[in-house]
Design an enzyme around this catalytic site. Structure first.
Site, short mmCIF file in Angstrom:
data_model
loop_
_atom_site.label_atom_id
_atom_site.label_comp_id
_atom_site.label_asym_id
_atom_site.label_seq_id
_atom_site.Cartn_x
_atom_site.Cartn_y
_atom_site.Cartn_z
N ASP A 17 0.80 -1.22 0.00
CA ASP A 17 0.00 0.00 0.00
C ASP A 17 0.84 1.28 0.00
OD1 ASP A 17 -2.31 -1.45 -0.11
OD2 ASP A 17 -2.69 -1.40 2.03
N TYR A 49 -9.68 -0.73 2.50
CA TYR A 49 -9.20 -0.62 3.88
C TYR A 49 -8.83 0.81 4.25
CZ TYR A 49 -8.99 -5.39 5.74
OH TYR A 49 -9.32 -6.61 6.27
#
Length: 662
Positions: A310, A394
């Site tokens: 990420d 998320y």
């Protein structure tokens, strides 16, 4: 209703400190120079623009100019180039073409404009649209389909080598605010060439798994019976906060540090130091989360390749939220607005990207001496510096805490929405947990890596590893109650890659062997590793090669300004082998040296009904505690707190943190 004090505005200094993030004017100047030198200004994009930070040695010299790092991508050819811009001289002083077409490959992070490009490419593809029709969707339904561009991973297929690609999965929605993760479209995966603007591989599996249609929304307007018995909570500091802010510099309760921010890491803390009497003592030169990876344990078409890095593949800083007073942050808040560059190199301001406030943290220390009636108790307070990033489904919160006793803590908060998989009616999901009718959540892991460039008391630092072991019966242990603490000095990088062990209480100390503390030892800080998994993917798997940092809890490397990230510079579509395993393989000296301590920690997530449609926060992190660094409890000088108020139900407010009961 939740009430808070007003947020404090951010003060700005006229001349940037060498570690301050780039200003909007500096971003404009740097990008203009780079754009003018590009082969095509129209095709020139800027996946990353940040401060090129000076080293400790350069800072100590006192003659530090401001430089910018600008990574460009030609969206027509795929060529990526790193530039270093001297802002004082107004010229490009460094230029390097990224060898992304050569093994082990690697691409700049996925840009926000490419999210939208992927959506358009996928929905325009006849074969993909036909796959949607086969699953019962109309043209109107297709326009509402949520297409998630996902970093592709790497499996050494011909179309992956040197390519700028994403894999795209899809979710049905009845309307734009419908929670698409309740309606995954299983068995359809598009590989999208972002340079060519086309799908280069499409998976469309048979037999078809029906799309789950049960609605699972979580917006406030869709919660039918919200709680009505929550009373107001007031957090007030009528005299204002105890911290002081000057631009990006912060002072609080003997602590001082500088706040930074980068597109990849998000929040950075520079030059953490603690005022110990007349001496200002340095602790950490630079602290940040440089990478995270989320590998999934489902081998099917929609999921086997999912392993998003990420930070390196998207950018935690680029995806930072604008934090909301009273929701993300509670109390007397100071926000830091962060200047940033968009994909075209134009400056904009990320409003309220960083939040800072004080929190009461219960008891700092306490004792009641029953022999003489002396009763003393002090409350603990901590300073919170935080930001939140939303990466697809998320949401991750990164909360740094500094405490009055010299403790440092990082807590990551994991929330948002889980990835989901459609399950045939009457079947159970094999690769995770069932979360609703015909809906599974794949088991997966979250790994973070924090980089700590140590500077304990300003000299060479050493890391030692310690464990508790029982002493054998003998003359020196006649009652069998003795146990010992072992010590192992980590002299070279290959010695240092290590795994935590709860059974033996294994821990690590970072010390300065050139200084002597009050009891004749070396001043040190102890790294407290919380229970944390390691990567479970098999040896030889590509995700393990690419996320090698997550195979050990602790790494220690000699400082090298080129070694910034746990996964290497360009994990996107990278074949693996970069980052910490490569750094540590050099086996450099790390004893009494300028060192970087890297800690990997995380969470293994087996999904359950309680995680859907919105996941309650899970926590992961670590603590650094002074161990022989101070001569006594650094919070021993806290005064009795007579100004805090507590109210018992039906009674008047009371204050008491000190009483002499003689």
């Amino acid at each position: 209703m939740l009430e808070t004090a007003k947020a404090q505005p951010q003060a700005q200094t006229a001349t940037p400190h060498p570690l301050d993030p780039l200003t909007a004017d500096e971003i404009t100047a740097a990008c203009a120079l780079v754009r003018a030198a590009a082969a095509s200004a129209a095709n020139c994009r800027f996946p990353t623009v940040r401060l090129e930070e000076p080293t400790k040695q350069e800072l100590a010299s006192g003659e530090v100019g401001r430089r910018a790092f600008a990574l460009t991508l030609d969206v027509a050819t795929g060529e990526a180039i790193e530039h270093i811009v001297d802002l004082g001289r107004g010229e490009i002083v460094g230029r390097k073409v990224v060898p992304n077409r050569e093994a082990p490959y690697g691409q700049p992070p996925v840009m926000l404009e490419e999210f939208f490009k992927c959506d358009a490419v996928v929905k325009a593809d006849p074969a993909w649209r036909a796959a949607m029709v086969r699953r019962g969707l109309t043209d109107k339904d297709i326009e509402l389909v949520q297409v998630d561009p996902f970093s592709s991973g790497f499996f050494d297929k011909a179309f992956e080598r040197g390519a700028r690609i994403v894999r795209a999965v899809s979710y049905f929605r009845e309307h734009l605010q419908d929670n698409g993760y309740a309606h995954p479209i299983e068995g359809v995966v598009a590989v999208v060439d972002l340079i060519g603007g086309k799908i280069i591989e499409l998976t469309d599996e048979d037999p078809i798994v029906p799309i789950p249609r049960k609605k699972r929304n979580y917006g406030a307007h869709e919660v039918p019976n919200p709680r009505t018995d929550i009373k107001p909570l007031h957090i007030e500091q009528p005299e204002g906060p105890s911290f002081k802010v000057d631009g990006w510099k912060v002072d609080w309760q003997k602590w001082s540090f500088r706040v930074g921010f980068t597109p990849r890491e998000g929040l950075v803390l520079h030059q953490l130091a603690y005022q110990d009497g007349a001496r200002k003592r340095s602790l950490i030169h630079r602290a940040s989360v440089t990478e995270m990876v989320v590998p999934y344990a489902d081998p099917t078409a929609n999921h086997f390749w999912k392993s998003a890095f990420d930070a390196g593949e998207y950018g935690l800083g680029m995806l930072a939220n604008a934090l909301e007073l009273g929701c993300d942050c509670l109390g007397n808040i100071h926000y830091f607005d962060v200047p940033a560059a968009d994909n075209k190199g134009e400056p904009f301001v990320m409003q309220n990207a960083i939040c800072m406030h004080e929190e009461d943290y219960g008891i700092a220390w306490k004792h009641y001496e029953f022999r003489n009636g002396l009763f003393e108790v002090r409350r603990s307070r901590r300073l919170v510096i935080s930001f939140f990033a939303t990466v697809g489904n998320y949401d991750y919160g990164f909360y740094w805490y500094v405490y009055q006793d010299g403790t440092i803590q990082l807590e990551t908060k994991l929330t948002g929405i889980i990835q989901t998989a459609a399950v045939r009616p009457g079947e159970k999901y094999r690769w995770g947990g069932m979360v609703d009718d015909n809906l599974g959540g794949p088991t997966h892991q979250h790994f973070f890596n924090v980089r700590l460039h140590m500077d304990l008391d300003g000299g060479g630092n050493t890391v030692t590893e310690h464990e508790f072991v029982p002493r054998p019966w003998g003359d020196d242990n006649p009652h069998g109650n003795v146990f010992d603490t072992t010590t192992r000095v980590l002299s070279r990088e290959r010695d240092a890659a290590a795994v935590a062990n709860g059974e033996t209480g294994r821990f690590w100390k970072i010390s300065n062997p050139n200084e002597i503390n009050s009891v004749g030892g070396a001043p040190a800080y102890k790294l407290v590793v919380n229970p944390s998994p390691l990567m479970l993917a098999q040896e030889g798997s590509y995700v393990r090669k690419r996320g090698g940092f997550a195979t050990r809890h602790i790494w220690v490397t000699a400082f090298d300004p080129a070694e910034k990230y746990a996964s290497g510079d360009y994990p996107n579509v990278h074949a693996g082998g970069d980052g910490l395993p490569r750094y540590a393989a050099q086996n450099r000296n790390i004893e009494n040296a300028d060192i970087v301590v890297w800690h990997s920690f995380g969470h293994t997530h087996v999904c359950k009904p309680e995680d859907f449609p919105i996941m309650p926060v899970e926590y992961a992190g670590f603590v650094l505690k002074p161990t022989g660094f101070f001569a006594a409890n650094a919070a021993g000088d806290l005064p009795p707190d007579r100004n805090s108020r507590s109210v018992l139900s039906g009674e008047k407010s009371t204050t008491c943190c000190h009483a002499d009961r003689t």
